[in-house]
Design an enzyme around this catalytic site. Structure first.
Site, PDB file in Angstrom:
ATOM      1  N   TYR A 132       0.760  -1.155   0.115  1.00 26.18           N
ATOM      2  CA  TYR A 132      -0.243   0.000   0.012  1.00 26.18           C
ATOM      3  C   TYR A 132       0.832   1.139   0.087  1.00 26.18           C
ATOM      4  CZ  TYR A 132      -4.478  -2.192   0.813  1.00 26.18           C
ATOM      5  OH  TYR A 132      -5.670  -2.968   0.690  1.00 26.18           O
ATOM      6  N   LYS A 183       3.773 -14.687   3.989  1.00 25.60           N
ATOM      7  CA  LYS A 183       4.051 -15.933   2.710  1.00 25.60           C
ATOM      8  C   LYS A 183       5.586 -16.088   2.842  1.00 25.60           C
ATOM      9  CE  LYS A 183       2.694 -18.279  -0.606  1.00 25.60           C
ATOM     10  NZ  LYS A 183       1.906 -19.803  -0.759  1.00 25.60           N
ATOM     11  N   ASP A 216      -2.140 -18.445   2.404  1.00 27.69           N
ATOM     12  CA  ASP A 216      -3.245 -19.281   1.750  1.00 27.69           C
ATOM     13  C   ASP A 216      -3.932 -20.272   2.450  1.00 27.69           C
ATOM     14  OD1 ASP A 216      -0.713 -20.469   1.768  1.00 27.69           O
ATOM     15  OD2 ASP A 216      -0.595 -21.072  -0.262  1.00 27.69           O
ATOM     16  N   ASP A 240      -5.858  -6.790   4.538  1.00 33.05           N
ATOM     17  CA  ASP A 240      -7.086  -6.224   4.178  1.00 33.05           C
ATOM     18  C   ASP A 240      -8.053  -7.557   3.383  1.00 33.05           C
ATOM     19  OD1 ASP A 240      -8.989  -4.517   2.300  1.00 33.05           O
ATOM     20  OD2 ASP A 240      -7.832  -5.091   0.443  1.00 33.05           O
TER      21      ASP A 240
HETATM   22  C1  IPM Z   1     -10.540  -1.456   3.662  1.00 30.64           C
HETATM   23  C2  IPM Z   1     -10.650  -1.232   2.052  1.00 30.64           C
HETATM   24  C3  IPM Z   1      -9.480  -0.015   1.822  1.00 30.64           C
HETATM   25  C4  IPM Z   1      -8.311  -0.819   1.846  1.00 30.64           C
HETATM   26  C5  IPM Z   1      -9.686   0.717   0.360  1.00 30.64           C
HETATM   27  C6  IPM Z   1     -11.015   1.237   0.276  1.00 30.64           C
HETATM   28  C7  IPM Z   1      -8.539   1.529   0.189  1.00 30.64           C
HETATM   29  O1  IPM Z   1     -10.661  -1.917   1.361  1.00 30.64           O
HETATM   30  O2  IPM Z   1     -10.490  -0.633   4.449  1.00 30.64           O
HETATM   31  O3  IPM Z   1     -10.338  -2.596   4.034  1.00 30.64           O
HETATM   32  O4  IPM Z   1      -7.950  -1.554   0.870  1.00 30.64           O
HETATM   33  O5  IPM Z   1      -7.723  -0.626   3.089  1.00 30.64           O
HETATM   34 MN    MN Z   2     -10.580  -3.967   2.363  1.00 29.10          MN
END
Ligand code: IPM
Ligand code: MN
Length: 339
Positions: A132, A183, A216, A240
């Site tokens: 990210y 992983k 996984d 996420d």
């Molecule tokens: C979450 C969402 C966000 C993320 C997106 C909308 C940027 O999916 O809060 O889990 O990927 O963190």
């Molecule tokens: Mn999310």
């Protein structure tokens, strides 16, 4: 009654965001906690209105609140007017990174009838790094020789503070268990760092049982045997994905809460349901406010209002009404009535 009115910034956002956030605020106030709110019009609707996403001034203002409550951000499915990333990177991630909210804490509790019925566990997701972070770029765009890279950033500092937070959480559970999910067999550089930090920090928490799962395999275990988990600690992207799966096996994303935390309390933390804006049911009294209410519980815990937090937790956990027939207002009324 709480001592003081808390100053809370409210970003209702899009779709069902404003109505579930309002429901959560009503429940918080009914529990005797005084909050003074300031609304911030941010999200898809605002962007479509005047092109504004977020600026430094607004970000600095947000930092100074006691907490930020967020509903949901995003356009309706099929609405292609906003390029991908504008709101995700420009608003949500900019707040997480800019306020250094380095923990994304997502607790789960399997509701009756769900796969994870009777199980309680939480995901501690690193919230400022990993894939990210924005590392990488594009070369030779649009040519047959185009190159796109998107690296995963893992700093000792970032991994350690996340792992430490996860151990603190695990240490406070009755069943003290922490599972690192990664992983490591393929992502060997990042994996070795995460494993080593878990080993080193874990030595300071001798009462916490430490386990490791490949991501996984963790997907299988979450479906087949979620009771094996206490605290899952993992990187930003794995966290996420896993938290959507964890929400699904716990009864649906309509119940899943999350907190974007600065545990040092230098900046305001953001409390938001995991679900999205669900434009198709917005304004129809159909949205389930329980995820927003549960996120507000996390806010109260963060603010030190543990009494109100545990009273709301009790009524949320005891709630067994029919979500569809009660609707947003019916559920909210019932929760308030039982407080
Ligand atoms: C979450 C969402 C966000 C993320 C997106 C909308 C940027 O999916 O809060 O889990 O990927 O963190
Ligand atoms: Mn999310």
């Amino acid at each position: 009654m709480s001592k003081k009115p808390y100053r809370v910034a409210v970003i209702g956002g899009d779709g069902i965001g404003p109505e579930v956030t309002q429901a959560a605020l009503d429940v918080v106030r009914a529990a005797g906690v005084q909050v003074e709110t300031t609304d911030y019009e941010l999200g898809a609707a605002r962007y479509l209105k005047d092109g504004f996403v977020l600026d430094d001034k607004t970000l600095e203002e947000l930092r100074g609140y006691d907490a930020i409550m967020l509903g949901a951000i995003g356009p309706a499915i099929g609405d292609t007017r906003i390029p991908g990333g504008v709101l995700e990177r420009g608003l949500l991630l900019r707040m997480r990174f800019g306020l250094d909210l380095y923990i994304n804490y997502r607790p789960f509790r399997g509701v009756p009838g769900s796969i994870a019925q009777g199980c309680e566990f939480a995901i501690v997701r690193e919230n400022t790094e990993g894939p990210y972070a924005g590392e990488g770029g594009v070369l030779r765009h649009g040519t047959p020789f185009e190159i796109a890279t998107q690296g995963s950033v893992n700093t000792r500092h970032g991994v350690e503070r996340c792992v430490r937070y996860a151990f603190e959480r695990a240490n406070r559970l009755s069943r003290k268990k922490l599972t690192l999910v990664h992983k490591t067999n393929v992502l060997t550089f990042a994996g070795e760092l995460w494993s080593r930090v878990v080993r080193e920090v874990g030595a300071e928490y001798p009462d916490v049982e430490v386990d490791y799962n490949h991501v996984d395999a963790a997907c299988i275990y979450l479906v087949e045997n979620p009771s094996r988990y206490g605290i899952i600690v993992t990187d930003n992207l794995f966290g996420d994905i896993l938290s959507d799966l964890a929400g699904a096996v716990s009864g649906g994303i309509g119940f899943a809460a999350s907190a974007n935390l600065d545990p040092t309390k230098k900046s305001a933390s953001i409390f938001e349901p995991v679900h999205g804006a669900a434009h198709d049911i917005a304004g129809k009294n159909l949205a389930n406010p329980l995820a927003a209410v549960s996120s507000a519980i996390l806010m109260l815990e963060h603010l030190g209002e543990s009494d109100a937090a545990s009273r709301i937790t009790k009524v949320v956990q005891a709630f067994n009404g029919d979500v569809a027939s009660l609707g947003t207002s019916g559920i909210t009324k019932q929760l308030i009535g039982e407080l």
